[in-house]
Design a protein around this motif. Structure first.
Motif, PDB file in Angstrom:
ATOM      1  N   CYS A  65      -0.940   0.503  -1.277  1.00 31.94           N
ATOM      2  CA  CYS A  65      -1.255   1.393  -2.390  1.00 31.94           C
ATOM      3  C   CYS A  65       0.009   2.066  -2.921  1.00 31.94           C
ATOM      4  N   LYS A  66       0.865   2.490  -2.006  1.00 38.28           N
ATOM      5  CA  LYS A  66       2.136   3.089  -2.445  1.00 38.28           C
ATOM      6  C   LYS A  66       2.949   2.077  -3.242  1.00 38.28           C
ATOM      7  N   MET A  67       2.969   0.854  -2.736  1.00 37.04           N
ATOM      8  CA  MET A  67       3.712  -0.191  -3.429  1.00 37.04           C
ATOM      9  C   MET A  67       3.154  -0.398  -4.835  1.00 37.04           C
ATOM     10  N   LEU A  68       1.853  -0.346  -4.934  1.00 36.49           N
ATOM     11  CA  LEU A  68       1.240  -0.528  -6.251  1.00 36.49           C
ATOM     12  C   LEU A  68       1.688   0.564  -7.210  1.00 36.49           C
ATOM     13  N   PHE A  94       0.008  -5.555  -9.486  1.00 40.94           N
ATOM     14  CA  PHE A  94      -0.855  -5.893  -8.349  1.00 40.94           C
ATOM     15  C   PHE A  94      -0.051  -6.017  -7.071  1.00 40.94           C
ATOM     16  N   VAL A  95      -0.772  -5.905  -5.969  1.00 46.67           N
ATOM     17  CA  VAL A  95      -0.194  -6.031  -4.640  1.00 46.67           C
ATOM     18  C   VAL A  95      -1.153  -6.878  -3.810  1.00 46.67           C
ATOM     19  N   VAL A  96      -0.604  -7.654  -2.908  1.00 48.83           N
ATOM     20  CA  VAL A  96      -1.435  -8.490  -2.044  1.00 48.83           C
ATOM     21  C   VAL A  96      -1.309  -8.008  -0.599  1.00 48.83           C
ATOM     22  N   ALA A 138       9.571  -2.355  -9.142  1.00 54.78           N
ATOM     23  CA  ALA A 138       9.048  -3.517  -8.426  1.00 54.78           C
ATOM     24  C   ALA A 138       9.775  -3.678  -7.100  1.00 54.78           C
ATOM     25  N   PRO A 139       9.050  -3.982  -6.044  1.00 51.00           N
ATOM     26  CA  PRO A 139       9.676  -4.177  -4.740  1.00 51.00           C
ATOM     27  C   PRO A 139      10.450  -5.492  -4.753  1.00 51.00           C
ATOM     28  N   ARG A 179       5.869 -13.396  -1.248  1.00 52.40           N
ATOM     29  CA  ARG A 179       6.206 -12.789  -2.522  1.00 52.40           C
ATOM     30  C   ARG A 179       6.602 -11.356  -2.232  1.00 52.40           C
ATOM     31  N   PRO A 180       7.332 -10.748  -3.139  1.00 49.07           N
ATOM     32  CA  PRO A 180       7.791  -9.393  -2.833  1.00 49.07           C
ATOM     33  C   PRO A 180       6.654  -8.371  -2.772  1.00 49.07           C
ATOM     34  N   ASN A 181       5.714  -8.485  -3.688  1.00 50.83           N
ATOM     35  CA  ASN A 181       4.647  -7.473  -3.721  1.00 50.83           C
ATOM     36  C   ASN A 181       3.532  -7.821  -2.735  1.00 50.83           C
ATOM     37  N   LEU A 182       3.963  -7.916  -1.479  1.00 47.68           N
ATOM     38  CA  LEU A 182       3.046  -8.319  -0.420  1.00 47.68           C
ATOM     39  C   LEU A 182       3.163  -7.355   0.753  1.00 47.68           C
TER      40      LEU A 182
END
Lengths: 338, 338
Positions: A310-313, A149-151, A321-322, A160-163
């Motif tokens: 979306c790319k990050m996801l 998931f990404v926020v 993982a970023p 958080r990293p996935n933000l």
DNA sequence: CTGAAAGCGCTAACAT
DNA sequence: ATGTTAGCGCTTTCAG
């Protein structure tokens, strides 16, 4: 013509006089498989002739992918913003032939959230939270269960990293610098009182002033502003004029609608924009270029946030993982009003 | 705990000591198959223990269904409305374990529209157009190719059986009747001039007046209204007062925001609502109940339109094409302002 | 009442 | 360079 049975890769294979595997190789450009130019053309021709579109469900099943990601949001997201983000997401998805599954964020039980069920039912490969209310405990649950998931979220203090979030200060700085270069010694801020000092926008404004040595007017932000109605703005400006014995040379507005109202105020009172007064508003609107004069704005990277998220996801789905959030810049879009 | 391999029906079967088929029978309540209560419980227990969720993709493949429908909309739909419709759709989908795939309506080429591709790729079983720009020729294409679809659209003059639209007049009639019963002999209409006589809302207003024998004020609609800003409304009302030598006893507002502005105008001018002036606005907003006094509204059946559209789509998918559109009623929601 | 087996449309080893 | 084949996870005849 009516509906004929849906065409499968087997049909293409038969028409091209090859095997199903070959069709797959050609259409997916499978690496490490050599196909003669002749058969390749035959397959391509057959596929086009039959108007063949692969069954994504079957494909996903074989690949153990769902070929879709969830966008989860609240029921009351503000619209223009939301749709722009969706566009960014959709464009990235389209590149990979992914579709977008829509979820609401209802928090009955962490385990029962729609996107969780969808993930477990293989309907989605991951989720993008778009300005959704989402508890830290739920995110912990997602991590625990390795649900990608990404926020996408702009408010600070959420790290958080996935933000994917946005950064406003530089664009404001650029705007104020532009105003200064055009002769404005003083730039006022027009914003709602209840937001006050805590707002990112006001902070960015103060930051720009101090960097550029522009005068901070004593009565700024216009703290009497209870809402963004025209009457409120009018009385706030009147009070400003009284206290500062004159209008500011430039005003930075917290929202686009405030910008519009300020333009109307100016028009009604014979104040020429931008000669007597420069106006810049923070936010996006399809109508900004359509006002008279066209409203200068500072716009959020909405599309880009969607695309980046979306790319990050996809990176996460693919195991990369970023390590750090993506931060995108707002941009100053000068038009006629500044 | 980390991710363990996803659990399949085979795992459930093994744990319950039965075959995969039995698991399927039990979980789907397959008609015409008798299962002893003992094995049924065993399967249920095993499924619960393993936290089993069926793979919808595999299921869809076997059933030759996509288990998802598309919602097609433009990029600039107005928000509150849109989200309410989505809720209605989602609730119906949830009953059938369907998911919602989101598409934009871009008309490059009729054959290439996203939802068409998705249908052919087995990603969706049908499409719901939600206030989307959609040409008759494209709809003809969909029919020709037997792609199930439904149109949710409120504007009149768009007549087809697979349509969900709304009817406003009765609710307006109810509102005006209520106003009259409370003593209003004259009800004014506050609307934007450019909409004018062609609007459904204004037509409904006139219809209600003539049915109920309520006076039509000479200056109604307030035709000087160029937009819904506070100043505009104020001057329109001032003009009304001048021409009619007094305020109307009741005002029907074209939009919720006009209603709010009218309330503010009243408050500023010492006009008591609803004692001196009754206010009713057409539209929905989360904030309507929160104003002082709470704003009476006439609300569109948004959720219901979504739900009805989705049900209709399932009917079509299952071969029961509707013969006539669904027409849903707006409703009068009296609050404190009337 | 329950199980074995076929097959949905696709891809990827493994053959040839 | 291409074909054969074995599944992905599920439902559903058809046999027991």
């Amino acid at each position: 013509m009516g509906r004929t049975r849906k065409v499968s890769s087997k049909d293409v294979a038969r028409l091209a006089g090859v095997s199903q595997a070959t069709v797959s190789y050609v259409l997916n450009n499978t690496q490490g498989v050599k196909i003669s130019d002749h058969t390749r053309q035959a397959v391509l021709a057959a596929a086009k002739k039959l108007n063949y579109i692969p069954n994504q469900c079957a494909r996903g099943m074989r690949l153990k992918k769902a070929m879709s990601v969830a966008v989860v949001s609240d029921k009351d997201v503000s619209n223009t913003r939301f749709m722009s983000v969706l566009e960014g997401i959709k464009d990235v998805l389209a590149d990979r032939n992914y579709s977008l599954t829509f979820c609401f964020s209802r928090w009955q039980d962490d385990h029962e959230a729609e996107h969780v069920q969808y993930f477990r039912a293989n309907r989605i490969d991951g989720a993008i939270f778009v300005w959704a209310a989402v508890s830290e405990s739920h995110l912990a649950y997602l991590i625990e269960n390795e649900i990608p998931f990404v926020v996408i979220h702009s408010s600070p203090g959420f790290d958080r990293p996935n933000l994917v979030r946005s950064h406003l200060d530089s664009a404001i700085l650029a705007a104020v610098a532009d105003l200064k270069s055009k002769g404005a010694d003083t730039v006022a801020f027009l914003g709602r009182a209840r937001r006050g000092v805590r707002s990112r926008k006001y902070a960015g404004y103060l930051n720009a002033l101090s960097h550029l040595g522009v005068t901070t007017p004593p009565e700024s932000p216009l703290s009497t502003l209870a809402d963004d109605s025209e009457a409120q703005i009018e009385s706030a400006l009147n009070e400003y004029v009284r206290k500062n014995s004159g209008l500011p040379q430039a005003v930075l507005c917290e929202t686009v609608s405030m910008g519009f109202r300020l333009l109307r105020y100016a028009a009604r009172n014979g104040i020429r924009v931008p000669q007597d007064l420069s106006v810049v508003a923070i936010g996006s609107s399809r109508f900004a270029p359509l006002s008279v004069p066209a409203l200068s704005t500072i716009e959020g990277p909405l599309y880009e946030m969607g695309a980046a998220g979306c790319k990050m996801l996809f990176d996460i789905i693919e195991g990369h993982a970023p390590t750090t959030p993506v931060v995108l810049e707002w941009s100053y879009v000068p038009r006629e009003s500044s």
